[in-house]
Design a protein around this motif. Structure first.
Motif, PDB file in Angstrom:
ATOM      1  N   SER A 237       0.836  -1.209   0.000  1.00  0.00           N
ATOM      2  CA  SER A 237       0.000   0.000   0.000  1.00  0.00           C
ATOM      3  C   SER A 237       0.865   1.250   0.000  1.00  0.00           C
ATOM      4  CB  SER A 237      -0.909   0.059   1.227  1.00  0.00           C
ATOM      5  OG  SER A 237      -1.697  -1.085   1.293  1.00  0.00           O
ATOM      6  N   ALA A 238       1.919   1.236   0.841  1.00  0.00           N
ATOM      7  CA  ALA A 238       2.810   2.401   0.897  1.00  0.00           C
ATOM      8  C   ALA A 238       3.438   2.624  -0.479  1.00  0.00           C
ATOM      9  CB  ALA A 238       3.898   2.190   1.956  1.00  0.00           C
ATOM     10  N   PHE A 239       3.835   1.547  -1.128  1.00  0.00           N
ATOM     11  CA  PHE A 239       4.435   1.667  -2.463  1.00  0.00           C
ATOM     12  C   PHE A 239       3.411   2.232  -3.452  1.00  0.00           C
ATOM     13  CE2 PHE A 239       5.398   0.061  -6.693  1.00  0.00           C
ATOM     14  CZ  PHE A 239       6.669   0.572  -6.870  1.00  0.00           C
ATOM     15  N   ASP A 240       2.192   1.699  -3.402  1.00  0.00           N
ATOM     16  CA  ASP A 240       1.140   2.175  -4.328  1.00  0.00           C
ATOM     17  C   ASP A 240       0.837   3.660  -4.119  1.00  0.00           C
ATOM     18  OD1 ASP A 240       0.878  -0.237  -5.580  1.00  0.00           O
ATOM     19  OD2 ASP A 240      -0.840  -0.907  -4.369  1.00  0.00           O
ATOM     20  N   ASN A 241       0.979   4.100  -2.853  1.00  0.00           N
ATOM     21  CA  ASN A 241       0.716   5.515  -2.558  1.00  0.00           C
ATOM     22  C   ASN A 241       1.965   6.380  -2.725  1.00  0.00           C
ATOM     23  OD1 ASN A 241      -1.938   4.926  -1.869  1.00  0.00           O
ATOM     24  ND2 ASN A 241      -1.371   4.434   0.246  1.00  0.00           N
ATOM     25  N   CYS A 242       3.018   5.807  -3.333  1.00  0.00           N
ATOM     26  CA  CYS A 242       4.284   6.539  -3.548  1.00  0.00           C
ATOM     27  C   CYS A 242       4.907   7.014  -2.247  1.00  0.00           C
ATOM     28  CB  CYS A 242       4.083   7.711  -4.496  1.00  0.00           C
ATOM     29  SG  CYS A 242       3.549   7.175  -6.118  1.00  0.00           S
ATOM     30  N   ASN A 243       4.629   6.304  -1.161  1.00  0.00           N
ATOM     31  CA  ASN A 243       5.267   6.652   0.117  1.00  0.00           C
ATOM     32  C   ASN A 243       6.565   5.842   0.232  1.00  0.00           C
ATOM     33  OD1 ASN A 243       6.033   7.089   2.732  1.00  0.00           O
ATOM     34  ND2 ASN A 243       3.945   6.962   3.565  1.00  0.00           N
ATOM     35  N   HIS A 244       7.603   6.387  -0.399  1.00  0.00           N
ATOM     36  CA  HIS A 244       8.874   5.650  -0.464  1.00  0.00           C
ATOM     37  C   HIS A 244       9.506   5.472   0.901  1.00  0.00           C
ATOM     38  CE1 HIS A 244       8.392   5.836  -4.663  1.00  0.00           C
ATOM     39  NE2 HIS A 244       8.720   7.092  -4.812  1.00  0.00           N
ATOM     40  N   MET A 245       9.370   6.488   1.747  1.00  0.00           N
ATOM     41  CA  MET A 245       9.978   6.387   3.076  1.00  0.00           C
ATOM     42  C   MET A 245       9.407   5.187   3.822  1.00  0.00           C
ATOM     43  SD  MET A 245      11.741   9.328   4.250  1.00  0.00           S
ATOM     44  CE  MET A 245      10.968  10.062   5.679  1.00  0.00           C
ATOM     45  N   GLN A 246       8.067   5.056   3.755  1.00  0.00           N
ATOM     46  CA  GLN A 246       7.453   3.981   4.535  1.00  0.00           C
ATOM     47  C   GLN A 246       7.720   2.605   3.915  1.00  0.00           C
ATOM     48  OE1 GLN A 246       3.195   3.793   5.115  1.00  0.00           O
ATOM     49  NE2 GLN A 246       3.476   2.235   6.698  1.00  0.00           N
ATOM     50  N   SER A 247       7.604   2.507   2.594  1.00  0.00           N
ATOM     51  CA  SER A 247       7.829   1.189   1.984  1.00  0.00           C
ATOM     52  C   SER A 247       9.281   0.754   2.207  1.00  0.00           C
ATOM     53  CB  SER A 247       7.456   1.191   0.500  1.00  0.00           C
ATOM     54  OG  SER A 247       8.189   2.146  -0.207  1.00  0.00           O
ATOM     55  N   ARG A 248      10.204   1.708   2.109  1.00  0.00           N
ATOM     56  CA  ARG A 248      11.616   1.381   2.327  1.00  0.00           C
ATOM     57  C   ARG A 248      11.856   0.971   3.782  1.00  0.00           C
ATOM     58  NH1 ARG A 248      14.455   6.308   1.177  1.00  0.00           N
ATOM     59  NH2 ARG A 248      14.105   5.866  -1.018  1.00  0.00           N
ATOM     60  N   ALA A 249      11.282   1.704   4.710  1.00  0.00           N
ATOM     61  CA  ALA A 249      11.478   1.376   6.130  1.00  0.00           C
ATOM     62  C   ALA A 249      10.976  -0.040   6.417  1.00  0.00           C
ATOM     63  CB  ALA A 249      10.757   2.398   7.002  1.00  0.00           C
ATOM     64  N   LEU A 250       9.821  -0.381   5.862  1.00  0.00           N
ATOM     65  CA  LEU A 250       9.269  -1.723   6.106  1.00  0.00           C
ATOM     66  C   LEU A 250      10.154  -2.794   5.476  1.00  0.00           C
ATOM     67  CD1 LEU A 250       5.458  -1.001   5.600  1.00  0.00           C
ATOM     68  CD2 LEU A 250       6.552  -1.794   7.724  1.00  0.00           C
ATOM     69  N   GLN A 251      10.613  -2.561   4.229  1.00  0.00           N
ATOM     70  CA  GLN A 251      11.450  -3.572   3.575  1.00  0.00           C
ATOM     71  C   GLN A 251      12.774  -3.743   4.328  1.00  0.00           C
ATOM     72  OE1 GLN A 251      11.171  -5.592  -0.018  1.00  0.00           O
ATOM     73  NE2 GLN A 251      11.845  -6.482   1.890  1.00  0.00           N
ATOM     74  N   LEU A 252      13.362  -2.642   4.795  1.00  0.00           N
ATOM     75  CA  LEU A 252      14.647  -2.745   5.497  1.00  0.00           C
ATOM     76  C   LEU A 252      14.484  -3.504   6.821  1.00  0.00           C
ATOM     77  CD1 LEU A 252      16.183   0.784   4.737  1.00  0.00           C
ATOM     78  CD2 LEU A 252      16.884  -1.413   3.776  1.00  0.00           C
ATOM     79  N   GLU A 253      13.386  -3.237   7.517  1.00  0.00           N
ATOM     80  CA  GLU A 253      13.140  -3.947   8.774  1.00  0.00           C
ATOM     81  C   GLU A 253      12.919  -5.444   8.510  1.00  0.00           C
ATOM     82  OE1 GLU A 253      10.464  -2.982  12.357  1.00  0.00           O
ATOM     83  OE2 GLU A 253      10.317  -1.227  11.054  1.00  0.00           O
ATOM     84  N   PHE A 254      12.202  -5.708   7.426  1.00  0.00           N
ATOM     85  CA  PHE A 254      11.935  -7.087   7.019  1.00  0.00           C
ATOM     86  C   PHE A 254      13.265  -7.799   6.709  1.00  0.00           C
ATOM     87  CE2 PHE A 254       9.483  -9.605   3.478  1.00  0.00           C
ATOM     88  CZ  PHE A 254       9.683 -10.774   4.169  1.00  0.00           C
ATOM     89  N   MET A 255      14.148  -7.092   6.007  1.00  0.00           N
ATOM     90  CA  MET A 255      15.461  -7.670   5.673  1.00  0.00           C
ATOM     91  C   MET A 255      16.239  -8.043   6.939  1.00  0.00           C
ATOM     92  SD  MET A 255      16.826  -5.270   2.619  1.00  0.00           S
ATOM     93  CE  MET A 255      16.516  -5.668   0.886  1.00  0.00           C
ATOM     94  N   GLU A 256      16.086  -7.190   7.958  1.00  0.00           N
ATOM     95  CA  GLU A 256      16.803  -7.448   9.203  1.00  0.00           C
ATOM     96  C   GLU A 256      16.301  -8.744   9.852  1.00  0.00           C
ATOM     97  OE1 GLU A 256      17.463  -3.631  11.176  1.00  0.00           O
ATOM     98  OE2 GLU A 256      17.073  -4.743  13.047  1.00  0.00           O
ATOM     99  N   VAL A 257      14.986  -8.965   9.795  1.00  0.00           N
ATOM    100  CA  VAL A 257      14.409 -10.187  10.360  1.00  0.00           C
ATOM    101  C   VAL A 257      14.923 -11.408   9.591  1.00  0.00           C
ATOM    102  CG1 VAL A 257      12.246 -11.453  10.753  1.00  0.00           C
ATOM    103  CG2 VAL A 257      12.340  -8.986  11.187  1.00  0.00           C
ATOM    104  N   ILE A 258      14.926 -11.324   8.260  1.00  0.00           N
ATOM    105  CA  ILE A 258      15.379 -12.467   7.445  1.00  0.00           C
ATOM    106  C   ILE A 258      16.877 -12.717   7.650  1.00  0.00           C
ATOM    107  CG2 ILE A 258      15.633 -13.369   5.086  1.00  0.00           C
ATOM    108  CD1 ILE A 258      12.744 -13.377   5.991  1.00  0.00           C
ATOM    109  N   THR A 259      17.645 -11.644   7.815  1.00  0.00           N
ATOM    110  CA  THR A 259      19.082 -11.811   8.065  1.00  0.00           C
ATOM    111  C   THR A 259      19.309 -12.526   9.401  1.00  0.00           C
ATOM    112  OG1 THR A 259      19.552  -9.820   6.799  1.00  0.00           O
ATOM    113  CG2 THR A 259      21.289 -10.587   8.274  1.00  0.00           C
ATOM    114  N   PHE A 260      18.536 -12.135  10.399  1.00  0.00           N
ATOM    115  CA  PHE A 260      18.613 -12.800  11.703  1.00  0.00           C
ATOM    116  C   PHE A 260      18.322 -14.294  11.527  1.00  0.00           C
ATOM    117  CE2 PHE A 260      16.448 -14.429  15.506  1.00  0.00           C
ATOM    118  CZ  PHE A 260      17.341 -14.086  16.501  1.00  0.00           C
ATOM    119  N   ALA A 261      17.270 -14.607  10.762  1.00  0.00           N
ATOM    120  CA  ALA A 261      16.888 -16.008  10.542  1.00  0.00           C
ATOM    121  C   ALA A 261      17.974 -16.740   9.758  1.00  0.00           C
ATOM    122  CB  ALA A 261      15.552 -16.076   9.797  1.00  0.00           C
ATOM    123  N   LYS A 262      18.491 -16.093   8.725  1.00  0.00           N
ATOM    124  CA  LYS A 262      19.511 -16.751   7.901  1.00  0.00           C
ATOM    125  C   LYS A 262      20.770 -17.045   8.706  1.00  0.00           C
ATOM    126  CE  LYS A 262      18.177 -15.338   3.225  1.00  0.00           C
ATOM    127  NZ  LYS A 262      17.964 -16.520   2.413  1.00  0.00           N
TER     128      LYS A 262
END
Ligand SMILES: CC(=O)N[C@H](C=O)[C@@H](O)[C@H](O)[C@H](O)CO
Ligand SMILES: CC(=O)C(=O)O
Length: 312
Positions: A237-262
């Motif tokens: 939704s953030a991406f669709d609304n061109c809210n780059h700050m929010q979509s990026r923040a969510l993806q970066l946080e998500f990456m951190e979780v996956i890195t922890f798991a990996k």
């Protein structure tokens, strides 16, 4: 059916698609009784309405043909009137098995089928792989067909865009690609090609989804949408609304979780146990050669996921 007719009658596959785990009993037999509650969980708790069954996450290649039929049938039957789309992966080493599964998928009313490249004897070029996909599709000519590109698992490094080239002339039911590689140039070529045929590109590397959205993919198929669907829907939704700050923040946080798991070792066996911990569904162990995951490890990853979800 002619290509134009097919594209008019086909529901386009978009948004988040959960690559489902295959529930097994403690003894390692398929456990169909979990599938009904699993569907309710995805819809009610994750707002995820489409599924991709018997793929990598579902250990499709570790199941027998008969087990794959039973699992696919249960998802179609229990998902009727609830799920938007049930896509069944029918890729096998033997084209005969794939054809049998394709016929079966058609008979149970699956909304789509997908195939990976065979990986023991590998296609020597894109022509060979296109032929393989075509021969599978002729067993279910009215069911939308997707090519499932996952070079990291199959070891088949053919560019997906080469596989797509001219495929509409061979496979009238062709509807797109599930792209689980990390080559953004090849992905971009696939987006252009699929766009011009009104097909879908679904991205399959969950922790890199935002990069693929920028290139124009239409949706995503992945294991983590089983338990992070709500959050990733927020990112969409953030991406669709061109809210780059929010979509990026969510993806970066998500990456951190996956890195922890990996860093703890994150294979399908671990992932499956994580889903059990987060959802409360009892999905059971994976099948050999995958090993069961120590509960403490899954709990540590599940905690990160819950913390992430609670922050948003
Ligand atoms: C290799 C594999 O399992 N890939 C999945 C689908 O393609 C992904 O959904 C990953 O599980 C996910 O991106 C986490 O790394
Ligand atoms: C992620 C995915 O699509 C699969 O597990 O097959």
């Amino acid at each position: 059916m002619k290509e134009e007719e097919m594209s008019r009658s086909v529901k386009k596959l978009t948004g988040l698609v959960a690559a489902t785990f295959t529930p097994l009993t403690a003894e390692g037999e398929i456990n169909l009784s979990v599938i009904g509650p699993y569907i309710d969980y995805l819809i009610e708790k994750q707002n995820v309405k489409s599924v991709f069954v018997n793929g990598t996450t579902g250990e499709g290649c570790s199941l027998t043909v008969d087990e794959r039929k039973q699992i696919a049938a249960a998802w179609c039957q229990h998902g009727k009137g609830k799920l938007e789309q049930v896509v069944v992966h029918v890729g096998c080493m033997s084209i005969k098995d794939s054809q049998e599964l394709a016929r079966h998928a058609a008979s149970i009313g699956a909304d789509g089928i997908a195939v990976i490249s065979p990986s023991f004897f590998k296609p020597i070029n894109a022509d060979a792989l296109r032929l393989f996909i075509k021969e599978v599709s002729t067993s279910a000519p009215d069911v939308p067909m997707y090519y499932y590109h996952i070079p990291g698992m199959t070891g088949v490094e053919l560019e997906a865009a080469d596989v797509l080239n001219g495929i509409e002339q061979m496979i009238p039911s062709f509807q797109g690609v599930k792209y689980s590689g990390t080559d953004l140039r090849d992905l971009g070529q696939c987006v252009c090609y699929c766009q011009s045929h009104k097909w879908s590109v679904l991205f399959g590397v969950d922790e890199q989804l935002l990069g693929a959205l920028v290139l124009g993919v239409h949706g995503a198929v992945g294991s983590t949408y089983n338990y992070l669907g709500l959050i990733v829907n927020q990112m969409l939704s953030a991406f669709d609304n061109c809210n780059h700050m929010q979509s990026r923040a969510l993806q970066l946080e998500f990456m951190e979780v996956i890195t922890f798991a990996k860093n703890l070792g994150f294979d399908v066996g671990v992932n499956k146990q994580v889903m059990s911990e987060v959802s409360g569904l009892v999905l059971g162990p994976p099948r050999l050669p995958l090993l069961p995951c120590p509960v403490s490890k899954a709990q540590a990853i599940a905690q990160k996921i819950k913390d992430f979800s609670q922050r948003h």
